[in-house]
Design an enzyme around this catalytic site. Structure first.
Site, mmCIF file in Angstrom:
data_model
loop_
_atom_site.group_PDB
_atom_site.id
_atom_site.type_symbol
_atom_site.label_atom_id
_atom_site.label_comp_id
_atom_site.label_asym_id
_atom_site.label_seq_id
_atom_site.Cartn_x
_atom_site.Cartn_y
_atom_site.Cartn_z
ATOM 1 N N CYS A 186 24.790 4.902 46.654
ATOM 2 C CA CYS A 186 24.146 4.160 45.545
ATOM 3 C C CYS A 186 22.802 3.556 45.947
ATOM 4 O O CYS A 186 22.000 3.250 45.073
ATOM 5 C CB CYS A 186 25.027 3.004 45.096
ATOM 6 S SG CYS A 186 26.730 3.401 44.803
HETATM 7 O O1 KQY Z 1 25.657 2.716 41.768
HETATM 8 C C1 KQY Z 1 26.217 1.683 42.004
HETATM 9 N N1 KQY Z 1 27.436 1.678 42.407
HETATM 10 C C2 KQY Z 1 25.503 0.450 41.778
HETATM 11 C C3 KQY Z 1 26.305 -0.689 41.398
HETATM 12 C C4 KQY Z 1 25.434 -1.804 40.978
HETATM 13 C C5 KQY Z 1 26.053 -3.082 40.989
HETATM 14 C C6 KQY Z 1 25.135 -4.153 40.554
HETATM 15 N N2 KQY Z 1 25.662 -5.411 40.839
#
Ligand code: KQY
Length: 366
Positions: A355
């Site tokens: 991510c």
């Molecule tokens: O892609 C992802 N798992 C991002 C998660 C974002 C969380 C923001 N607090």
């Protein structure tokens, strides 16, 4: 940078698989105290470790907000390029460009970003700086871009094999906070045009209680064309069990865009990971940002790894399955060095290694 009015499909560009050669990797530095505990200091250390691990294999650029520039420059080794860039949080996979290539040139697809659900169930407000990140990255890379003002998508919600196959989840792409004005067929037609794919495989759900509405990048990853690594649990009492079984049974019956069946390798999940009281206390409470409550289950998964040139960087959770994940990845990626980075601090912010990274494909210079 030009903003193009056509589509990658019409122009002969496609999104490559992550396992294809990269020119580099882009990341964003964490800093917001209402998502990262203790003013993001522990997260900054974890991001530094991820950036260092990836930079062993390919160039890394870290985008940093003005207030953190000096600190980041000082914490990161000098081989990591640091550029000042406003942002709302640190999820380059999701707000950065999706790069596409025709083999000679790269371009960026700049989707609309609304913090995983906008005013319906988004995770923070505002998100305008994040929405501008993809365009700025394209500009720095001198890559022309396709800008979709009316279509919301995050990079973590799509996985491609680079040969015409795309995997997504219904939980995410059909969620009311993304593109409620479009039905499944209309969403598919946008994806076909902008990723240049021919076969779209819809899985029902992602990882249980993933705050992204079930991003596919936490559930599985392509190891190569025709080969998928799928997060897995054998615990029948866990709500995740049904989700994994359903995904497996769909993938077993499916064919990819070239008509091949999938080889599916199971990647055992770590045991349930929950936020401790101490961890929850370190996060500022701000209206409009998802709170981090003690006892909340986190969407920990080894499928959230990054494939680099000659390497794979995967999350460690201090769990007995860390070692098993490493073995599975080593077998799935012969010829790449598999490097684990302790990633709990990233998980506490709601995501993991995949991510926070976005690969830029390599193109031949000819
Ligand atoms: O892609 C992802 N798992 C991002 C998660 C974002 C969380 C923001 N607090």
């Amino acid at each position: 940078m030009k903003t193009l009015q056509s589509t990658p499909r019409r122009d002969g560009f496609r999104m490559p698989g992550e396992f294809e050669p990269h020119r580099g990797c882009w990341m964003i530095w964490p800093q917001r105290p209402d998502n990262w505990r203790f003013g993001a200091k522990p997260a900054q250390e974890a991001f530094t470790e991820v950036a260092k691990a990836i930079s062993r294999f390919e160039p890394v650029t870290m985008c940093v907000d003005r207030q953190q520039y000096d600190n980041a420059r000082q914490m990161l080794p000098e081989n990591i390029r640091v550029v000042e860039m406003s942002n709302n949080d640190a999820w380059m996979r999701d707000c950065g460009p999706t790069f596409v290539t025709n083999g000679k040139e790269i371009r960026g697809v700049d989707w609309s970003f609304n913090a995983w659900g906008g005013l319906v169930d988004g995770l923070y407000f505002p998100w305008d700086e994040d929405d501008r990140v993809a365009g700025k990255v394209c500009d720095l890379e001198r890559a022309d871009r396709y800008r979709l003002r009316d279509f919301v998508l995050e990079g973590g919600s799509i996985h491609v094999d680079g040969q015409g196959t795309l995997i997504v989840t219904e939980e995410c792409l059909l969620s009311p906070g993304r593109n409620p004005q479009l039905n499944r067929e209309q969403i598919e037609s946008v994806l076909r045009e902008y990723l240049n794919v021919d076969r779209i495989i819809w899985l029902p759900k992602g990882i249980y209680q993933d705050e992204t509405n079930g991003h596919v990048d936490n559930l599985l990853q392509f190891a190569g064309p025709g080969h998928v690594l799928l997060a897995w649990t054998q615990d029948r009492a866990d709500p995740q069990y049904e989700i994994c079984q359903e995904a497996l049974s769909i993938l077993e019956k499916e064919r990819d865009a070239k008509g091949r069946p999938f080889t599916i390798t199971k990647l055992l999940l770590p045991a349930n990971v929950r936020i401790t009281k101490e961890e929850s206390r370190g996060v500022d409470r701000v209206e409009g940002t998802l709170p981090r409550q003690a006892g909340d289950r986190l969407a920990a998964s080894y499928a959230n790894f990054y494939i680099a040139n000659g390497g794979v960087v995967f999350p460690l959770f201090n769990d007995p399955n860390d070692e098993k994940a490493k073995e599975v990845l080593e077998k799935a990626f012969p010829g790449r060095e598999v490097v684990g980075v302790y990633a709990r601090e990233i998980l506490l912010g709601g995501g993991n290694i995949h991510c926070i990274t976005q690969q830029q494909p390599l193109v031949s210079q000819g």
